[in-house]
Design a protein around this motif. Structure first.
Motif, short mmCIF file in Angstrom:
data_model
loop_
_atom_site.label_atom_id
_atom_site.label_comp_id
_atom_site.label_asym_id
_atom_site.label_seq_id
_atom_site.Cartn_x
_atom_site.Cartn_y
_atom_site.Cartn_z
N GLU A 395 0.25 -1.16 0.30
CA GLU A 395 0.23 0.14 0.36
C GLU A 395 0.62 1.32 0.02
O GLU A 395 2.43 1.37 0.46
CB GLU A 395 -0.74 0.13 1.19
N PRO A 396 0.39 2.34 -0.62
CA PRO A 396 0.87 3.76 -0.45
C PRO A 396 1.65 3.97 0.88
O PRO A 396 0.67 3.76 1.95
CB PRO A 396 0.35 4.57 -0.90
N VAL A 397 2.85 3.99 1.02
CA VAL A 397 3.91 4.51 3.11
C VAL A 397 4.03 6.02 2.74
O VAL A 397 4.21 6.09 2.03
CB VAL A 397 4.30 3.21 3.37
N ASP A 398 4.01 6.53 4.39
CA ASP A 398 5.08 7.56 4.50
C ASP A 398 5.97 6.62 5.16
O ASP A 398 6.44 5.89 5.96
CB ASP A 398 4.63 8.26 5.41
N ILE A 399 8.01 7.12 5.01
CA ILE A 399 8.44 7.22 5.06
C ILE A 399 9.24 8.03 6.14
O ILE A 399 9.70 8.67 5.68
CB ILE A 399 9.94 6.10 4.34
N TYR A 400 9.12 7.78 7.58
CA TYR A 400 10.62 8.63 8.69
C TYR A 400 11.39 7.85 8.79
O TYR A 400 11.51 7.00 9.63
CB TYR A 400 9.05 8.30 9.37
N CYS A 401 12.13 8.60 8.49
CA CYS A 401 14.12 7.88 8.55
C CYS A 401 14.48 9.10 9.11
O CYS A 401 14.62 10.08 9.11
CB CYS A 401 13.96 7.30 7.62
N THR A 402 15.86 8.72 9.86
CA THR A 402 16.70 9.64 10.32
C THR A 402 18.50 9.44 10.68
O THR A 402 18.00 7.93 11.13
CB THR A 402 16.49 10.57 12.37
N SER A 403 19.68 9.31 10.10
CA SER A 403 20.13 8.83 10.79
C SER A 403 21.24 10.06 11.33
O SER A 403 21.32 10.86 10.31
CB SER A 403 21.46 8.04 9.39
N PHE A 404 22.39 9.55 11.97
CA PHE A 404 22.83 10.51 13.01
C PHE A 404 23.92 10.22 13.84
O PHE A 404 24.09 8.30 14.02
CB PHE A 404 22.08 12.12 13.64
N ARG A 405 24.79 10.99 14.07
CA ARG A 405 26.23 10.77 14.86
C ARG A 405 26.00 10.48 16.71
O ARG A 405 24.97 11.68 16.90
CB ARG A 405 27.00 11.19 14.79
N PRO A 406 25.52 9.73 17.32
CA PRO A 406 24.70 10.20 18.39
C PRO A 406 25.89 10.44 19.26
O PRO A 406 27.37 10.15 19.13
CB PRO A 406 25.31 8.22 19.33
#
Length: 485
Positions: A395-406
């Motif tokens: 189905e159609p979806v929204d992607i919430y994503c983040t990548s970072f240095r902790p």
């Protein structure tokens, strides 16, 4: 017909032991047979010793991190012998716990191999024969070697825990979670690790974005990872190449079977010295050890299952319905031997559902939906629900994503990155999947798994106040989707 027992369980792993104990608590007369060690794969040669090795391997960057935080500290060498002795002492203790749990529940134990004679009868290697109204097969599975000449020179995951000493270099064949976990573990313990995987990217079946981040992190840590690469030949490094090639052709023509024993390498193999291998790209190298992490097979061979009418699948797995019942009404099966979801907590849940169904009069189908799991690579990977790839096909979806240095490693000047990702239905706002790549991701996904299992929406996540400063707070602070799919 009068039976010796109401329930006879074959297999003393986590699933079998739980089912036996819970059934006994209903007043049923229960027996269990185990041919090897109580605790099964998880306790003796899987999850538990592996996680202890993960802990040991994670101390490697601690010294440099401590120095970055102002500590004056210096590392010594890793003592495999001392660690191994303590590890096996702990495994012995846990096995004894399992035995005592069975004894305390009133379960009769048979330390013997059991095979089926008919739908209600089992024959034991001790010479005894027992009958039962119901039989539950919970024999698990074992790692297999590929069907190639000299595969016996390599080891499998079971062997790792019994090595007399750590190799200085190792080639790991495979790209699944077992291969990747041991690549990280052994690298952290100071072994020079090379990994071949025939596919385009490791951890097939998991979220692609997470797979890529983990692969990059493994390379940064010094693991020599080669995708699109497999092994085509191997031999003892001292062997004459022409003789090895002739043997390869001869054995292949005869259809030489792969060795599938889960025992430790025999002494001749263990003392064989370096192993020469040739890869599909033509490269030739020598390694102190080769680890095959190329698959597992259910323990169903020579048990008499098909002879009594139990249907087996292509990989030798026992075919069962949603209540874990086989094609023979009196025989059930749970855990890895059914090759459904091969995780210890799942086997335990299947065992409990079996008891509810058969001994408590409450038919309970096994729920295999939305199972959270963790891959103990470095960094860890926690996941529950659909991957982005699977969700967008649905189905159609929204992607919430983040990548970072902790914060912790960024302060220490490390390049380490983490990933937080939510897959959200555009129509219902329901969170369909959650994927975390970070130290402690296994701990985080257990909590996130509760929310996803309950059907939480993205709005529910948004209403949750962040715990600051933590990595996990990003799970509730991602307001706008990164992309649509």
């Amino acid at each position: 017909m009068a039976f010796d027992f109401d329930l006879f369980v074959i297999g003393g792993g986590s699933g079998g032991v739980r089912a036996a104990r819970m059934a006994a608590q209903t007043g049923a007369k229960v027996a269990l047979a185990e041919e090897s060690r109580y605790g099964g794969t998880c306790v003796i040669r899987g999850c538990v010793p592996k996680k202890i090795m993960v802990f040991a391997s994670e101390f490697t960057p601690t010294v440099s991190d401590a120095q970055a935080y102002g500590w004056t500290i210096h590392a010594g060498g890793f003592d495999w012998s001392g660690f191994s002795e303590k590890l096996h002492t702990e495994l012995d203790r846990l096995e004894d716990v399992y035995r005592k749990l069975l004894d305390g529940s009133g379960v009769t134990r048979f330390d013997a191999r059991a095979t089926l004679k008919d739908a209600h009868t089992a024959t034991l290697s001790s010479g005894d024969t027992v009958t039962a109204k119901h039989i539950l097969v919970a024999t698990g599975g074992h790692p297999v070697r590929p069907d190639m000449t000299n595969a016996h020179l390599g080891i499998v995951s079971d062997d790792i825990f019994n090595l007399k000493e750590l190799p200085k270099s190792i080639l790991i064949i495979g790209g699944g979670y077992i291969a990747c976990e041991f690549a990280c573990i052994l690298n952290g313990l100071g072994v020079k690790v090379t990994q071949y995987y025939r596919g385009a990217q490791i951890l097939r079946g998991f979220d692609e974005e997470a797979r890529g981040l983990i692969a990059d992190a493994m390379k940064e840590q010094g693991i020599d990872l080669h995708v699109g690469t497999n092994i085509v030949e191997m031999a003892a490094a001292s062997d004459d190449r022409s003789a090895s090639e002739a043997g390869t052709q001869s054995d292949a023509a005869m259809g030489a079977p792969a060795r599938e024993s889960t025992d430790l390498l025999n002494e001749d193999d263990a003392k064989g010295g370096p192993i020469w291998v040739k890869a599909t790209n033509g490269a030739e190298h020598e390694f102190d050890a080769v680890l095959f992490a190329t698959g597992r097979k259910p323990n169903t061979d020579d048990m008499g299952l098909e002879e009594v009418g139990v249907k087996l699948g292509r990989n030798g797995q026992i075919e069962v319905d949603e209540y874990s019942q086989t094609s023979v009404p009196s025989i059930y099966a749970i855990g890895d031997v059914t090759d459904r979801v091969n995780l210890t907590p799942v086997a335990i849940r299947e065992g409990m559902a079996f008891v509810d169904t058969v001994f408590k009069g409450t038919p309970t189908p096994v729920d295999h939906d939305l199972i959270p799991s963790a891959v103990f690579t470095q960094p860890e990977f926690g996941t529950v629900g659909l991957t982005e790839e699977a969700a967008r096909d649905q189905e159609p979806v929204d992607i919430y994503c983040t990548s970072f240095r902790p914060m912790k490693t960024a302060f220490a000047g490390k390049p380490n990155r983490v990933l937080m990702k939510l897959i959200v239905s555009q129509e219902t706002d329901k969170v369909l999947g959650c994927h975390i790549v970070a130290p402690g991701a296994g701990e985080m996904i257990q909590m996130a798994g509760i929310a996803v299992k309950m059907g939480a929406t993205k709005a529910d996540f948004d209403r949750t106040v962040a715990v600051h400063p933590t990595m996990a707070e990003e799970m509730v602070t991602m307001r706008e989707p990164l992309r649509n799919a």
